[in-house]
Structure formats: structure tokens, C-alpha cells
Motif scaffolding. Structure first.
Motif, PDB file in Angstrom:
ATOM      1  N   ALA A   1       0.813  -1.226   0.000  1.00 45.84           N
ATOM      2  CA  ALA A   1       0.000   0.000   0.000  1.00 45.84           C
ATOM      3  C   ALA A   1       0.846   1.276   0.000  1.00 45.84           C
ATOM      4  CB  ALA A   1      -0.978  -0.014   1.169  1.00 45.84           C
ATOM      5  N   PRO A   2       1.823   1.427   0.892  1.00 46.68           N
ATOM      6  CA  PRO A   2       2.603   2.675   0.858  1.00 46.68           C
ATOM      7  C   PRO A   2       3.429   2.835  -0.417  1.00 46.68           C
ATOM      8  CG  PRO A   2       3.492   1.146   2.492  1.00 46.68           C
ATOM      9  CD  PRO A   2       2.180   0.587   2.049  1.00 46.68           C
ATOM     10  N   VAL A   3       3.875   1.719  -1.006  1.00 47.46           N
ATOM     11  CA  VAL A   3       4.588   1.795  -2.284  1.00 47.46           C
ATOM     12  C   VAL A   3       3.657   2.342  -3.362  1.00 47.46           C
ATOM     13  CG1 VAL A   3       5.644   0.421  -4.128  1.00 47.46           C
ATOM     14  CG2 VAL A   3       6.217  -0.040  -1.736  1.00 47.46           C
ATOM     15  N   LEU A   4       2.441   1.794  -3.420  1.00 43.18           N
ATOM     16  CA  LEU A   4       1.486   2.252  -4.423  1.00 43.18           C
ATOM     17  C   LEU A   4       1.164   3.727  -4.243  1.00 43.18           C
ATOM     18  CD1 LEU A   4      -1.632   0.367  -5.700  1.00 43.18           C
ATOM     19  CD2 LEU A   4      -1.766   2.783  -5.152  1.00 43.18           C
ATOM     20  N   VAL A   5       0.912   4.136  -3.008  1.00 44.65           N
ATOM     21  CA  VAL A   5       0.530   5.528  -2.762  1.00 44.65           C
ATOM     22  C   VAL A   5       1.652   6.475  -3.171  1.00 44.65           C
ATOM     23  CG1 VAL A   5      -0.004   7.206  -0.952  1.00 44.65           C
ATOM     24  CG2 VAL A   5      -1.158   4.985  -0.975  1.00 44.65           C
ATOM     25  N   LYS A   6       2.887   6.156  -2.792  1.00 40.13           N
ATOM     26  CA  LYS A   6       4.020   7.017  -3.165  1.00 40.13           C
ATOM     27  C   LYS A   6       4.161   7.112  -4.682  1.00 40.13           C
ATOM     28  CE  LYS A   6       6.773   6.202   1.018  1.00 40.13           C
ATOM     29  NZ  LYS A   6       7.998   5.559   1.554  1.00 40.13           N
TER      30      LYS A   6
ATOM     31  N   ALA B   1       3.337   9.834  -9.960  1.00 39.52           N
ATOM     32  CA  ALA B   1       2.797   9.779 -11.318  1.00 39.52           C
ATOM     33  C   ALA B   1       1.848  10.941 -11.581  1.00 39.52           C
ATOM     34  CB  ALA B   1       2.083   8.450 -11.540  1.00 39.52           C
ATOM     35  N   MET B   2       1.097  11.327 -10.567  1.00 41.91           N
ATOM     36  CA  MET B   2       0.166  12.448 -10.727  1.00 41.91           C
ATOM     37  C   MET B   2       0.898  13.760 -11.000  1.00 41.91           C
ATOM     38  SD  MET B   2      -2.533  11.381  -7.707  1.00 41.91           S
ATOM     39  CE  MET B   2      -3.749  12.655  -8.004  1.00 41.91           C
ATOM     40  N   LYS B   3       2.170  13.802 -10.601  1.00 35.87           N
ATOM     41  CA  LYS B   3       2.994  14.991 -10.851  1.00 35.87           C
ATOM     42  C   LYS B   3       3.930  14.784 -12.038  1.00 35.87           C
ATOM     43  CE  LYS B   3       3.061  16.051  -5.889  1.00 35.87           C
ATOM     44  NZ  LYS B   3       3.941  16.168  -4.683  1.00 35.87           N
ATOM     45  N   SER B   4       3.713  13.675 -12.768  1.00 39.97           N
ATOM     46  CA  SER B   4       4.559  13.332 -13.922  1.00 39.97           C
ATOM     47  C   SER B   4       6.028  13.170 -13.518  1.00 39.97           C
ATOM     48  CB  SER B   4       4.434  14.395 -15.028  1.00 39.97           C
ATOM     49  OG  SER B   4       3.098  14.477 -15.477  1.00 39.97           O
ATOM     50  N   GLN B   5       6.249  12.635 -12.322  1.00 36.40           N
ATOM     51  CA  GLN B   5       7.593  12.398 -11.810  1.00 36.40           C
ATOM     52  C   GLN B   5       7.931  10.912 -11.885  1.00 36.40           C
ATOM     53  OE1 GLN B   5       7.412  13.936  -7.812  1.00 36.40           O
ATOM     54  NE2 GLN B   5       7.500  16.097  -8.475  1.00 36.40           N
ATOM     55  N   PRO B   6       9.216  10.552 -11.855  1.00 34.92           N
ATOM     56  CA  PRO B   6       9.599   9.136 -11.804  1.00 34.92           C
ATOM     57  C   PRO B   6       9.036   8.474 -10.548  1.00 34.92           C
ATOM     58  CG  PRO B   6      11.499  10.508 -12.331  1.00 34.92           C
ATOM     59  CD  PRO B   6      10.392  11.444 -11.932  1.00 34.92           C
ATOM     60  N   LEU B   7       8.734   7.196 -10.651  1.00 38.00           N
ATOM     61  CA  LEU B   7       8.162   6.486  -9.514  1.00 38.00           C
ATOM     62  C   LEU B   7       9.279   6.118  -8.538  1.00 38.00           C
ATOM     63  CD1 LEU B   7       5.578   4.152 -11.325  1.00 38.00           C
ATOM     64  CD2 LEU B   7       5.486   6.613 -10.829  1.00 38.00           C
ATOM     65  N   PRO B   8       9.202   6.589  -7.294  1.00 42.82           N
ATOM     66  CA  PRO B   8      10.331   6.440  -6.379  1.00 42.82           C
ATOM     67  C   PRO B   8      10.342   5.160  -5.544  1.00 42.82           C
ATOM     68  CG  PRO B   8       8.682   7.858  -5.384  1.00 42.82           C
ATOM     69  CD  PRO B   8       8.158   7.494  -6.755  1.00 42.82           C
ATOM     70  N   ALA B   9       9.190   4.514  -5.369  1.00 36.71           N
ATOM     71  CA  ALA B   9       9.106   3.403  -4.408  1.00 36.71           C
ATOM     72  C   ALA B   9       9.138   2.049  -5.110  1.00 36.71           C
ATOM     73  CB  ALA B   9       7.835   3.536  -3.573  1.00 36.71           C
ATOM     74  N   ARG B  10       9.619   1.038  -4.395  1.00 33.92           N
ATOM     75  CA  ARG B  10       9.700  -0.318  -4.942  1.00 33.92           C
ATOM     76  C   ARG B  10       9.183  -1.322  -3.914  1.00 33.92           C
ATOM     77  NH1 ARG B  10      10.268   2.441  -8.593  1.00 33.92           N
ATOM     78  NH2 ARG B  10      11.757   2.373 -10.337  1.00 33.92           N
ATOM     79  N   TYR B  11       8.345  -2.216  -4.380  1.00 31.85           N
ATOM     80  CA  TYR B  11       7.864  -3.333  -3.550  1.00 31.85           C
ATOM     81  C   TYR B  11       8.874  -4.454  -3.672  1.00 31.85           C
ATOM     82  CZ  TYR B  11       5.012  -7.349  -2.104  1.00 31.85           C
ATOM     83  OH  TYR B  11       4.537  -8.495  -1.508  1.00 31.85           O
ATOM     84  N   GLU B  12       9.353  -4.947  -2.553  1.00 29.95           N
ATOM     85  CA  GLU B  12      10.426  -5.936  -2.549  1.00 29.95           C
ATOM     86  C   GLU B  12       9.925  -7.372  -2.398  1.00 29.95           C
ATOM     87  OE1 GLU B  12      13.172  -4.652   0.428  1.00 29.95           O
ATOM     88  OE2 GLU B  12      13.868  -2.940  -0.747  1.00 29.95           O
ATOM     89  N   GLY B  13       8.601  -7.567  -2.380  1.00 31.75           N
ATOM     90  CA  GLY B  13       8.066  -8.921  -2.366  1.00 31.75           C
ATOM     91  C   GLY B  13       7.703  -9.476  -1.016  1.00 31.75           C
ATOM     92  N   TYR B  14       7.770  -8.638   0.036  1.00 30.83           N
ATOM     93  CA  TYR B  14       7.434  -9.136   1.377  1.00 30.83           C
ATOM     94  C   TYR B  14       5.983  -9.592   1.439  1.00 30.83           C
ATOM     95  CZ  TYR B  14       6.558  -9.246   6.379  1.00 30.83           C
ATOM     96  OH  TYR B  14       6.191  -9.649   7.636  1.00 30.83           O
TER      97      TYR B  14
END
Length: 340
Positions: free
Chosen positions: A316-321, A326-339
Motif C-alpha cells: 500500500a505505501p509503495v502504491l501511494v508514493k 505519477a500524478m505529478k509526472s515524476q519518476p516512480l520512487p518506491a519499490r515493492y520488494e516482495g514481502y
């Protein structure tokens, strides 16, 4: 004529994943953000506790809340179900015919339990020792079967394909074993675990530990064996050897069924789905592979991990970040590591 409505962010699904994301998007300085949640059910269930309900260690009423109480106050609740996705038009259609358009879509639709996937299951569930923890309506039947068990064969199953919580089908087995020992019937009992998987668990070091557990508890594991039919009149479970195709009938006195599961039908045949019917997302960013304004998380996604509530807590926090970036047309900063 049906209404047409628009929201900046639309979340499909009001379960653990959808509510978690909605809460994170509407709290603090986000509270004025236009977020809508589409969810038809008026009840919300904490499903992980059903294992303990089935073992007589919790009451099922403790797992139930009204959807209204868990819905974030600043989110708009659309009490309807999705009938069709139209991502090329940034739209979806609900069962009542309303077209909902959006700027951003989050799919958190969970998965579907296919009670008719095993012939004989729907008619036998809750009767003569056949039980399942996988619904609010049936979970009491598990404790009744375990509590009244006086010996014989106790069969626990794990189907092929995705299931909610990869460990849940065997957790209830270990709890039942403990109850049988307390009741003094374990020495008259044969516990069998029939699983479509080739081993007790796919991840080390849990596999090694669980191999020791089943050996210590003298549990008969039938790997690559899947329940394909229940003949309730004779208390016979028909297992299929997935390697040879052979059908193996087995008498049971208690049968706990983990039913087959899969993606929700309304999602599986949509443009958002991959070949298996799950929402097709990047495994790290949770962004859809083809539609840049669509994200997904939780059980409905094709993330190559177990489908658990613990996974959602990290997703959830990865998606929100990433959505906010994306809404600001910026690179996506967060990564889900599979936990999970």
C-alpha cells in the motif's frame, strides 16, 4: 437513464487493500483529495482470524465490521459492483449501469472463491464432517467438526493455483492436531494433508522447519494430490495424482477443504488482466504494464508473491508514493520488494 459520475481517484474494492490505500490517500493534507471506493458489500471481514475461529479460539463475530465503519470518512463510497472495465476510455461501468470515469484507477478487487470448482463441495459443506474456514458462513462448521471428532481420518486439502495465505490450509491442521491430543483421540486418528504442491512450503527456511513439524506430528503428506470430488454419501474424497493423472479415493471422517480460488470473473476477462486473469502490473512499482494511470495491489494482482494481508501492508505505501509521483509526472520512487 443511469448516472455518469467522475472522480479523480477510483478504487475498486473495499477489502483490506482498498481500504488501506483509501485511508492513506485521504488522511492528513490528502484529506481534500477526491477518492471514491467502489464496494458492493455492507460487511467487512478480517479473514486471517477465521483460522482461529475454526479452531475454537475466537468468535467469528469478532471478524465482522460494517463496511461503513471501516470506510475512510473523506472517501466517497459507491455501493455497487463493477461490471466492466474500459481503461482506454478511463472509465468503468457498474452493475446498476452507472459509468464512472476517473483520472487514476486503483484495482484492489481481491480474489474469487470457486465453491463449485469441486463437485459435491457446495452440497456437503457444513455436513457430516465436511468443513472450511474460507467463508464467514462456513467457518463455524470447522470448529464443530474438530470439536466433535472422535477418531478416524482427518483430511486437510490445499488446491492448485493461488489461495489466500499460502500457510492457512495447514495452520488449521496443526491446530486440529493439538485439539485431538487434548481430547485424547490423537492415537485413534490419521491426519492426511493432500496438497497440489510438490512440497510442504515453497520458501526456505520455512520448508525445512515445516518438514520437521509434519514428521514430529506424524502427518501423512500427499504431495501433488488435489481434491477433485466429494462423494458425501460414502464420505469419500477423490484425490487426483497430478503427476500420473490417477484418481485416488480416500475415506474421511473429517474433511477440511481449501476451495479453489482465482481472479474475480469481472476482472479476469477485462483489458486489465494478464493471460491468467490477474491485473497485469509491474512487480516493483505496482503500475499497470499497459495503462499508465492504473495501479493494482493485493490478491487481484499478478505480483509473484503470496496473497496475504501482510503483503498489502507493504504494498500500500509503495502504491501511494508511486501514484502521487505519477500524478505529478515524476519518476516512480518506491519499490515493492516482495514481502508477504
Amino acid at each position: 437513464m443511469a448516472n455518469n459520475v467522475h472522480h479523480n481517484i477510483v478504487i475498486v474494492g473495499g477489502g483490506t487493500a482498498g481500504i488501506t490505500v483509501a485511508a492513506q490517500l485521504t488522511r492528513g493534507w490528502f484529506r481534500r483529495r477526491d477518492v471514491a471506493v467502489i464496494e458492493p458489500s455492507d460487511k467487512h471481514y478480517y479473514q486471517p482470524l477465521w483460522t482461529l475461529v475454526g479452531a475454537g479460539l475466537a468468535r467469528k463475530e469478532a471478524t465482522e465490521r460494517s463496511e461503513a465503519k471501516v470506510m475512510p470518512r473523506k472517501a466517497t463510497w459507491i455501493r455497487d459492483a463493477v461490471a466492466e472495465f474500459r481503461p482506454a476510455e478511463n472509465a468503468l461501468v457498474t452493475k446498476d449501469g452507472t459509468t464512472v470515469t476517473y483520472d487514476w484507477l486503483i484495482v484492489a478487487a481481491g480474489l474469487q472463491i470457486n465453491w463449485d470448482g469441486i463437485p459435491g463441495l457446495r452440497d456437503s459443506i457444513g455436513k457430516e464432517g465436511v468443513c472450511s474456514n474460507y467463508s464467514f458462513a462456513t467457518v463455524d462448521s470447522t470448529w464443530e467438526a474438530i470439536r466433535n471428532f472422535s477418531g478416524g481420518t482427518a483430511l486437510f486439502t490445499h488446491p492448485s493455483g493461488a489461495v489466500k495465505c499460502g500457510g492457512a490450509p495447514q495452520k488449521i491442521m496443526y491446530l486440529a492436531d493439538d485439539r485431538f491430543r487434548q481430547a485424547g483421540v490423537r492415537d485413534k486418528t490419521k491426519i492426511v494433508f493432500a496438497t497440489a504442491l510438490p512440497e510442504i512450503f515453497a520458501v526456505e527456511p520455512y520448508k525445512t522447519t515445516l518438514d520437521g513439524v509434519v514428521a514430529r506430528k506424524q502427518i501423512d503428506c500427499r504431495f501433488r494430490h488435489e481434491l477433485v470430488e466429494i462423494q458425501a454419501s460414502s464420505k469419500t474424497a477423490v484425490l487426483k495424482n497430478l503427476d500420473t493423472g490417477e484418481l485416488v479415493p480416500m475415506h474421511y471422517d473429517l474433511l477440511h477443504v481449501t476451495p479453489p480460488m482465482g481472479p474475480p470473473s469481472f476482472l479476469a476477462h477485462s483489458p486489465l488482466a494478464d493471460e491468467q486473469g490477474w491485473v497485469d502490473v509491474d512487480k516493483e512499482t505496482l503500475r499497470h504494464r499497459r495503462y499508465a494511470n492504473v495501479f493494482a495491489l493485493g490478491d487481484c494482482s499478478n505480483l509473484p508473491t503470496s496473497k496475504t494481508g501482510a503483503a498489502i501492508r507493504k504494498q500500500a505505501p509503495v502504491l501511494v508514493k508511486n501514484l502521487l509521483a505519477a500524478m505529478k509526472s515524476q519518476p516512480l520512487p518506491a519499490r515493492y520488494e516482495g514481502y508477504t
